[in-house]
Structures are given as structure tokens and as C-alpha cells.
Write a protein that holds these residues in place. Sequence first.
Motif, PDB file in Angstrom:
ATOM      1  N   PRO A 421       0.801  -1.241   0.000  1.00 21.74           N
ATOM      2  CA  PRO A 421       0.000   0.000   0.000  1.00 21.74           C
ATOM      3  C   PRO A 421       0.824   1.277   0.000  1.00 21.74           C
ATOM      4  CG  PRO A 421      -0.893  -1.606   1.556  1.00 21.74           C
ATOM      5  CD  PRO A 421       0.416  -2.146   1.094  1.00 21.74           C
ATOM      6  N   GLU A 422       2.053   1.239   0.503  1.00 22.01           N
ATOM      7  CA  GLU A 422       2.859   2.461   0.539  1.00 22.01           C
ATOM      8  C   GLU A 422       3.193   2.980  -0.855  1.00 22.01           C
ATOM      9  OE1 GLU A 422       5.874  -0.987   0.976  1.00 22.01           O
ATOM     10  OE2 GLU A 422       3.792  -0.520   1.535  1.00 22.01           O
ATOM     11  N   THR A 423       3.040   2.132  -1.881  1.00 20.99           N
ATOM     12  CA  THR A 423       3.338   2.598  -3.241  1.00 20.99           C
ATOM     13  C   THR A 423       2.224   3.454  -3.822  1.00 20.99           C
ATOM     14  OG1 THR A 423       2.404   0.578  -4.235  1.00 20.99           O
ATOM     15  CG2 THR A 423       4.753   0.551  -3.685  1.00 20.99           C
ATOM     16  N   ARG A 424       1.091   3.574  -3.105  1.00 27.09           N
ATOM     17  CA  ARG A 424       0.002   4.421  -3.610  1.00 27.09           C
ATOM     18  C   ARG A 424       0.432   5.876  -3.723  1.00 27.09           C
ATOM     19  NH1 ARG A 424      -4.376   1.655   0.475  1.00 27.09           N
ATOM     20  NH2 ARG A 424      -4.706  -0.276  -0.748  1.00 27.09           N
ATOM     21  N   GLU A 425       1.338   6.296  -2.873  1.00 30.22           N
ATOM     22  CA  GLU A 425       1.789   7.688  -2.887  1.00 30.22           C
ATOM     23  C   GLU A 425       3.032   7.896  -3.749  1.00 30.22           C
ATOM     24  OE1 GLU A 425      -0.148   9.847  -1.429  1.00 30.22           O
ATOM     25  OE2 GLU A 425      -1.410   8.166  -0.759  1.00 30.22           O
ATOM     26  N   ALA A 426       3.554   6.801  -4.318  1.00 27.97           N
ATOM     27  CA  ALA A 426       4.797   6.904  -5.081  1.00 27.97           C
ATOM     28  C   ALA A 426       4.519   7.378  -6.506  1.00 27.97           C
ATOM     29  CB  ALA A 426       5.503   5.555  -5.112  1.00 27.97           C
ATOM     30  N   ARG A 427       5.451   8.158  -7.023  1.00 26.96           N
ATOM     31  CA  ARG A 427       5.374   8.615  -8.415  1.00 26.96           C
ATOM     32  C   ARG A 427       6.444   7.889  -9.226  1.00 26.96           C
ATOM     33  NH1 ARG A 427       8.064  12.044 -11.623  1.00 26.96           N
ATOM     34  NH2 ARG A 427       9.474  12.603  -9.914  1.00 26.96           N
ATOM     35  N   PRO A 428       6.093   7.330 -10.367  1.00 26.07           N
ATOM     36  CA  PRO A 428       7.110   6.669 -11.183  1.00 26.07           C
ATOM     37  C   PRO A 428       8.056   7.679 -11.834  1.00 26.07           C
ATOM     38  CG  PRO A 428       4.874   6.005 -11.826  1.00 26.07           C
ATOM     39  CD  PRO A 428       4.748   7.173 -10.915  1.00 26.07           C
ATOM     40  N   VAL A 429       9.339   7.521 -11.589  1.00 28.71           N
ATOM     41  CA  VAL A 429      10.340   8.311 -12.312  1.00 28.71           C
ATOM     42  C   VAL A 429      10.421   7.823 -13.755  1.00 28.71           C
ATOM     43  CG1 VAL A 429      12.795   8.892 -12.422  1.00 28.71           C
ATOM     44  CG2 VAL A 429      11.629   8.755 -10.199  1.00 28.71           C
ATOM     45  N   ASP A 430      10.301   6.513 -13.935  1.00 29.51           N
ATOM     46  CA  ASP A 430      10.277   5.905 -15.264  1.00 29.51           C
ATOM     47  C   ASP A 430       9.602   4.540 -15.143  1.00 29.51           C
ATOM     48  OD1 ASP A 430      10.685   5.360 -17.962  1.00 29.51           O
ATOM     49  OD2 ASP A 430      12.732   6.145 -17.954  1.00 29.51           O
ATOM     50  N   VAL A 431       9.028   4.078 -16.236  1.00 30.29           N
ATOM     51  CA  VAL A 431       8.386   2.770 -16.297  1.00 30.29           C
ATOM     52  C   VAL A 431       8.739   2.132 -17.631  1.00 30.29           C
ATOM     53  CG1 VAL A 431       6.216   1.488 -16.255  1.00 30.29           C
ATOM     54  CG2 VAL A 431       6.449   3.565 -14.875  1.00 30.29           C
ATOM     55  N   ARG A 432       9.100   0.839 -17.607  1.00 32.91           N
ATOM     56  CA  ARG A 432       9.369   0.085 -18.828  1.00 32.91           C
ATOM     57  C   ARG A 432       8.548  -1.195 -18.800  1.00 32.91           C
ATOM     58  NH1 ARG A 432      13.790   2.547 -21.759  1.00 32.91           N
ATOM     59  NH2 ARG A 432      13.918   4.595 -20.735  1.00 32.91           N
TER      60      ARG A 432
END
Length: 522
Positions: A421-432
Motif C-alpha cells: 500500500p505504501e506505493t500508492r503515494e509513489a510517483r514513477p520516475v520511469d516505467v518500462r
Amino acid sequence: MTPARPVNGSGTAPRRGRDRRARILPAPPGTDRITGVPRRAAVAGGGIAGLAAATALAERGVRVTLYERGAALGGRLAGWPVRLADGSEATMSRGFHAFFRQYYNLRGLLRRADPSLSMLTPLPDYPLQHGGGLRDSFAHVPRTPPWSALGFVALSPSFGWADLARMNPVAALPLLDVRVPEVYERLDSTSARDFLAAINFPSAAQHLAFEVFSRSFFADPGELSAAELVLMFHIYFLGSSEGLLFDVPDEPYPQALWEPLARYLRQHGVEIRCGTPVEGVDPAVDGGVEITAGGRSEPYDAAVLALDTAGLRRVVAASPGLGDEAWRARIEGLRTTPPFLVSRLWLDRPVAPGRPGFLGTSGFGPLDNVSVLERWEGEAARWAARTGGSVIELHAYAVGPGADRGAEQERLAEELRRVYPETREARPVDVRHEWHADCPMFPVGGFRDRPAVRTPHPAVTLAGDLVRTDLPVALMERAATTGFQAANALLECWGVRGQTLWTVPDRGRSAPLRALARLGAY
């Protein structure tokens, strides 16, 4: 570990691990190296199987040319450089692979470049998380059979006394004495799902324990041969005392594995031609072969085709003189698994400190596992330390061929937010995102038509995880083992002793349990 032993004066033998019952398979007798007439061999495919074949041949004095279609070695474990949105350089790949301690021949191959296997680091656990809240772990499960299986049942929340009472022990008897190829004769006509249903395992236990194995083949359990599932159970639970914990490379695949091995091969005279796919193989009147690659043809004494399913079908179709009609039909009939997705996210904040390096999942939609790369990989750890973020990898196996890829990618991210759940607030710097559909399929009833190492042409052999072998091996270990076997078959023709192989025991470890399994077969 037992000390490394030289093999025929070159390279090192695969080392067995802690299992004293591991099986040693000496190569047929012969000279240490090629003598007299020099021999040239072509190896098509620079994945694990091709690298194993090239290694065994080159160590014994064969002049080897290794052809690889891609820009780098590694096959399905290749990696390539990417530049992230923040300007960082990173290495992308097709995803996580576990290097189990039972992979004797693969580990023997890697020891050529690093005898101590210092590039591999152990993960402390292999946890499995179910969407309903159940969680299993292998960290404290005994490694010696049958205590490994009994310990898992005793420690797992998936098994209750009522669940055990409802199970069908007679249907489970094939698990007690697994032999190759007999296991295929008994179970290849049954799907993995139907086999588990007959045993009546608790639903959660099926998801957490057994579907882990079937999903390792990138296949739906309803399509996978039960023989492959039972063989995996033997390799990890009841046939081997190496256990289910595993190692992972401490840097991306190219830096940790393939670049050092390529240097070793070049030191043994191997010519590596990346970006050069083999286009055709034509048997020559003198008993050798003509290899066409990169628009030109060259003569060789022999060839190893260590290609993926599509590559092998393509080359055989373009080589009308290779093999007989029945053999060519079997190659044409080979299938691949449904597409799979690997998503890697470079997040701007870390996951919780207690998150494991690898987590198997079930009941989270298409999500099959989550990796936190900075827990073991140096490149990811350096990026995470510099940015304060995390590098997360998500896998979805056996995605429907008609699925909306954008929607599937978003579903994986949504399930990650459920799991962590802590990733709900995370912003992706990059995604592949990496989509592929090139893993071999082992369908119900398909074993008899699977090609073996030897082909109708004695100067051409096959290698890879798609190839049939009468040894208890699977996945990456099957690729390495058949690569060595393909080289051994050619070396035997030239009177040269090949590579010594190791496997887990080729039958159940307990005589009483083997007898019980035989009774259940009648």
C-alpha cells in the motif's frame, strides 16, 4: 561444496551442493581433446543452452563460432542499456529468474567465469502471498525429504486438519516416486489443474504451493502437462535436499553473467557473432553442414541448434534437407506459451523496509510476483540510494492473447498498490514494459512429440529448455543440461570425452514410499 575438479584438463566440473544423493553422469570415454583433424562447430543461439554447448566444445579444442540473433548474449536472460527519464543509465531485462541450488549444470557453466559463484547472492526467503491474506514462507522449511514436504504442510496456514482429511492420498501417490521418462508415460495426458483437483488439495494451497511451479512455465495450469508439475515437485520437494531457497545475480545479467562468460569463451578461441541469426542449415555430402547466416554460407563439421521455439521452426523450415518428414513435423508442431508481461518501475520513494526481495503472489488479478531489485542488485541499489526511491519489477504470466496491453499494465500497477500500500503515494520516475510470447509450451500429451538432443542428422544436435531429455531437470537447468548433452553427442562421434553432468536423484528417495507409489499405479 566439494572442491572443483578439472574435466579433461579444461574447465571445471559442475559441483553438487549439499545433497549427497545427487546423481553424477560421466560422459562416454574418449580422449581429452580433439586430436588429428581439426574440427569446426557452429552453435546457433547465445542463450544458456548455446553457451553451455559452446563451452564444452571449445574446452576440448573444437573451433566454435557462436551465432546470436540479438545484440548481446543471454537469450531470455539478456539485458540491454536504457536511459531513464531522470538521465540515469540502467539495464533492462525480461525479468527476474531464480538460480536454485539444484541447478548443478547451470552453476557449473557459470563457474567457468567465477569459480566461487561470487556473483550470486542468496535471498533469505521465498514468501508467497495470497489475496485472501494467507502467507507462506520457505525460510524455515526443512530441506531434506520427506521432512521438506511435511514441514511445509505443518508450517503452512494453507493446510488445516479438515483440509488434510479431505485430500485423496491415492491420487497423490505419483508424487512419491518420480522417474523420467516414466512420469510422462503416467501423467502427460493429464493437465496440472486436473491432477491437483484429483488430489483435492486445499484451494489456497494449490495457489500458493503448486501454481508457483506451473506459473514458472509461463503457462496456465489447465494447459500444462501434469508430468511437468510433478517433476518440479520432485526436483524441489521430495527428490532433492537442496530446498526451495535460491540465489540471484548481484548485478544485471550482462555484467554479472554473460560478459565474464564471453571473455572466457574468447580465451578458448570461440568467435562470437552477435546480431547474426542463422538462416539455414544444409547437410553436406561429406557428413558436415553448411550454415547460412548473415547472408553468407560457411562449412562446419557439426552444428548445435540452441534456438527458441520460433527460431528453431524458422531455421528448420528454411532447411529442406535437414531431418526426415516425421522429425520436421514435430518441429513444426511446437507451441509457445501465451504472452507474459514484465513491468519495471523506478519509484520516487522506497517501499517499506521489511519488504522481501522477491514475493510470489496469488489472488491479485494478473500479478504473479513482485521483486524489489535494490534488495540484491547493485545497479538498482545504487539508484535507490542516490534518489531515495525503489526499483520494482512486476510479472504477469499467461496473459490472454487478446488482452488490452495498456489495461494489463495498469492492472499490474493497481495490484502492486494492493500488495504494498505504501506505493500508492509513489510517483514513477520511469516505467518500462516488456511483452514476450516465446517460452516453450509443454501441453498435455505433448511429450512424445518433443524433439530430443539428437536429430536424424548425426552432425546436428538440439539444445534448449524446449528439448526432451530423460533427466530430471527443468527450466534454466534443462537449457544448460541439454546444451552440454548436445556438445557431448558431437564429441562422442569424434572420440572425445565430454562434460560430466549432475542431476537431482532420478527416483523417489524413500524405498517404502517408492513401493507405495508403485502399488498406487495398479
